[in-house]
Every structure is written in structure tokens, then in C-alpha cells.
Enzyme design. Sequence first.
Site, short mmCIF file in Angstrom:
data_model
loop_
_atom_site.label_atom_id
_atom_site.label_comp_id
_atom_site.label_asym_id
_atom_site.label_seq_id
_atom_site.Cartn_x
_atom_site.Cartn_y
_atom_site.Cartn_z
N THR A 42 24.01 53.81 45.34
CA THR A 42 24.60 52.50 45.62
C THR A 42 24.42 51.71 44.34
O THR A 42 23.56 52.06 43.54
CB THR A 42 23.74 51.81 46.73
OG1 THR A 42 23.88 52.52 47.95
CG2 THR A 42 24.09 50.35 46.95
N ARG A 100 29.66 55.18 60.35
CA ARG A 100 28.28 54.78 60.05
C ARG A 100 28.27 53.63 59.05
O ARG A 100 28.95 53.68 58.03
CB ARG A 100 27.51 55.97 59.48
CG ARG A 100 26.04 55.66 59.09
CD ARG A 100 25.91 55.38 57.63
NE ARG A 100 24.50 55.20 57.22
CZ ARG A 100 24.14 54.76 56.02
NH1 ARG A 100 25.05 54.46 55.12
NH2 ARG A 100 22.87 54.61 55.71
N VAL A 101 27.51 52.61 59.34
CA VAL A 101 27.37 51.48 58.42
C VAL A 101 25.92 51.44 57.96
O VAL A 101 25.00 51.54 58.77
CB VAL A 101 27.76 50.16 59.12
CG1 VAL A 101 27.42 48.96 58.25
CG2 VAL A 101 29.25 50.17 59.46
N GLY A 102 25.73 51.31 56.66
CA GLY A 102 24.37 51.28 56.12
C GLY A 102 23.85 49.85 55.97
O GLY A 102 24.34 48.91 56.61
N ASP A 103 22.88 49.71 55.12
CA ASP A 103 22.25 48.41 54.90
C ASP A 103 23.05 47.52 53.94
O ASP A 103 22.95 46.29 53.98
CB ASP A 103 20.84 48.60 54.33
CG ASP A 103 20.86 49.36 53.01
OD1 ASP A 103 21.65 50.33 52.88
OD2 ASP A 103 20.09 49.00 52.10
N GLY A 127 19.42 53.47 53.94
CA GLY A 127 19.80 52.20 54.55
C GLY A 127 19.19 51.99 55.92
O GLY A 127 18.90 50.84 56.31
N1 ASP Z 1 21.67 52.26 50.91
C1 ASP Z 1 22.84 53.09 51.00
C2 ASP Z 1 23.19 53.28 52.44
O1 ASP Z 1 22.31 53.50 53.24
C3 ASP Z 1 22.72 54.44 50.38
C4 ASP Z 1 21.95 54.57 49.09
O2 ASP Z 1 21.67 53.60 48.42
O3 ASP Z 1 21.63 55.70 48.73
O4 ASP Z 1 24.36 53.28 52.75
#
Ligand code: ASP
Length: 356
Positions: free
Chosen positions: A203, A231-234, A257
Amino acid sequence: MSGLKRRDFLRKATVTGLGLPLLSLFRPVVARSRGRFQPDHPVVISSGNGEQAVKKAMELLQGGSDPLDAVIAGVNLVEDDPNDITVGYGGIPNEEGVVQLDASVMHGPTHNAGAVAALENIRNPSKVARLVMERTDHVLLVGEGALKFAKAHGFREENLLTERARKIWLYWKETLNDRDDWLPPPPKEIEGDVRRLVETHGTIHCCAMDSRGDLAGVTTTSGLFFKIPGRVGDSPIIGAGLYVDNAVGAAGSTGRGEANLKNLSSFMVVEYMRRGLSPTEACLEVCKRIAEHTKLPRLLDESGRPRFNVKFYAINKKGEFGAGAIYQEGHFWVYDRQGPRKLPIPGLYKRRMHRK
Ligand code: ASP
């Protein structure tokens, strides 16, 4: 610093290889003006893939740009770069081979925020997130609604799946298990870095303070590799992958996330800075909290530590900056009055045994 024992924190930090000399690396040059510490130069920080981003953002900040304009322009270079497979165009797709992007922006002076999640076919989700902030009464748009909104603002749809990302996805699909009808590829077809890249994730986060002391941040990503569609991450969740409080500081994250969604970690980093911790201390304290909250056996290694990593990046109102991770790994970028440079990310623990 109620509720937190600074001495205990520093003792732990020393035990884990994070002694005071390393902490002092992150102290900025500050000027005293009218009895208060004020930054005398803009500061930008970013994750390890943020070299171009901090340089672009600093160029704009030095020209007097708003900090949000600066950080978005910085990460746009990485979103456009097909060689970064963790963000925007060229990002690794979900399990069905479709690139779905997440991003959020937050502007300190107005305490305003915008975000998009699971956005397809638009290479700069951070620009769309900014329009959500500025041109709607909402904070978060997702999926088809986010795409329609982007098109209404003139964004062009395009296929974001590059040949490189498609090959990595196909390799993953063909080697996922031996009980489906996909056969493993002949070794000669596994080009160069494909096998290694299946293990990667990432990211870009970038936040900045301008010379007036105003803060802003952005986090943008293609999310976890081969995620379940939808899927939604952080990254697009304010407080999880990004948070800015113009009176205190800015923070953002990369890494797993799900851990940030369950801990609202970026908000917590800012709150620890409000209580007086330095940015590095605040990042590491949140890593400690995540480790304490990780209770599911599938997420723990033999020694009871998380099997995953999460990294944080933070700037406080004095222009001090820092980063911290559960496991000491990789670098982050900073650009302040001393110029652009890459610094190691301190960890709560020295090394991890497992990847997740
Ligand atoms: N934080 C990102 C997510 O969970 C992935 C990452 O930074 O590796 O979508």
C-alpha cells in the site's frame, strides 16, 4: 501521559533493539517562535515505496500548496506506476483477477475526509476519494456507486490489470491447491520474480505538514493480494488506515488491514501522540496493543506473537516524525529540511517467523 508508563515503554524498546539513539534519529530540526515550537520547514513521510511521493509532495509544499494537494499528487505517481504492484494501475487483483482499489484522504484544517472502496477500473482512487470529500456530503463510497461517481466526474474507465499482475495472479491460481482442475505452470513459464511476488503485499501511505503547521494524509492500495471480491481493508476506513487531527498529528498504515480495522489503529496513533508520546513511540505502542489483541490461534506463531506485520507512519504537530512496525522490517521515506532519505522502521520485535 496518563495510563502509559513511559519508562516501561523505553525499557521494552531497548530490549527489542530500539534504543534511544535510534529514537533520536527521528527528531526534527525545529525553530522556536513566539514561545511555541513551530516547524520551520514542511515535512513529508511515506511508506517504503514512497520515494517519488515524498519528493513530489515536498516540491508542491515548497511552492505553497495545501498539504492534501501535495500528498495526493505524490501518491498519484505511484498509483500510475505499473511497476508498483500494490497500488493503482498494475495492482495485484482479487481472487477472480479483478483489480479493486481502496483509498482515503483526510484534510487537517477542515477535519474533512473522503474515501472509496472496492473501486474498479479507475487508476487514481485517491483523486476520487478527494472528490467524495469535496463534492458530496458523504465520507465513503464503495463498488459500483463509487465507479458511477467517478465517471460522473469525468474519470475514464480502463483495464488496470497489467500483464505482470495477471501472470502473478495466474501463478497463484494455478498453484493454489492440487484438488482443482488448474494444473501448475511448467517451470519455464514462471518468469523471474513471479513466484517471489506472490508473497508480497503493500500500500502507499503519505502524510505531510506544511510550513504553517497544517496536516493532511492519504492512503491508497490495491489491498491484500487475491482477496475475496468485495473485501475492504483498512486503507479507506478513516481511523484505521489513516487519521489526521490538525491539532495533534497525522498517521497512516500499511500491512494487514484486518488488524487495523479491529483496533482503529491510526486513530490510536494520533491519540497516543496527543498524550505526549513521540511519533515513533506512538506507532510502537499501537503495535503492542495489536499484539495484545491478537488472540485467534491461527494468527499466532509458536511464541504467541502475531503471524503478520503492520507498519505505521506518523507526524506530530511539532513536525517530528516516526514509524513503527510489529516486526522490524523495511524502510520509510521522509523529506524534511535535511532532504529526502530512507530510514529503517523500528519494530516491537526483531524478526518474525511467519508471513501472513
Ligand atoms: N493495508 C492493506 C490492506 O489491508 C494491505 C497492505 O498494506 O499490505 O488492504
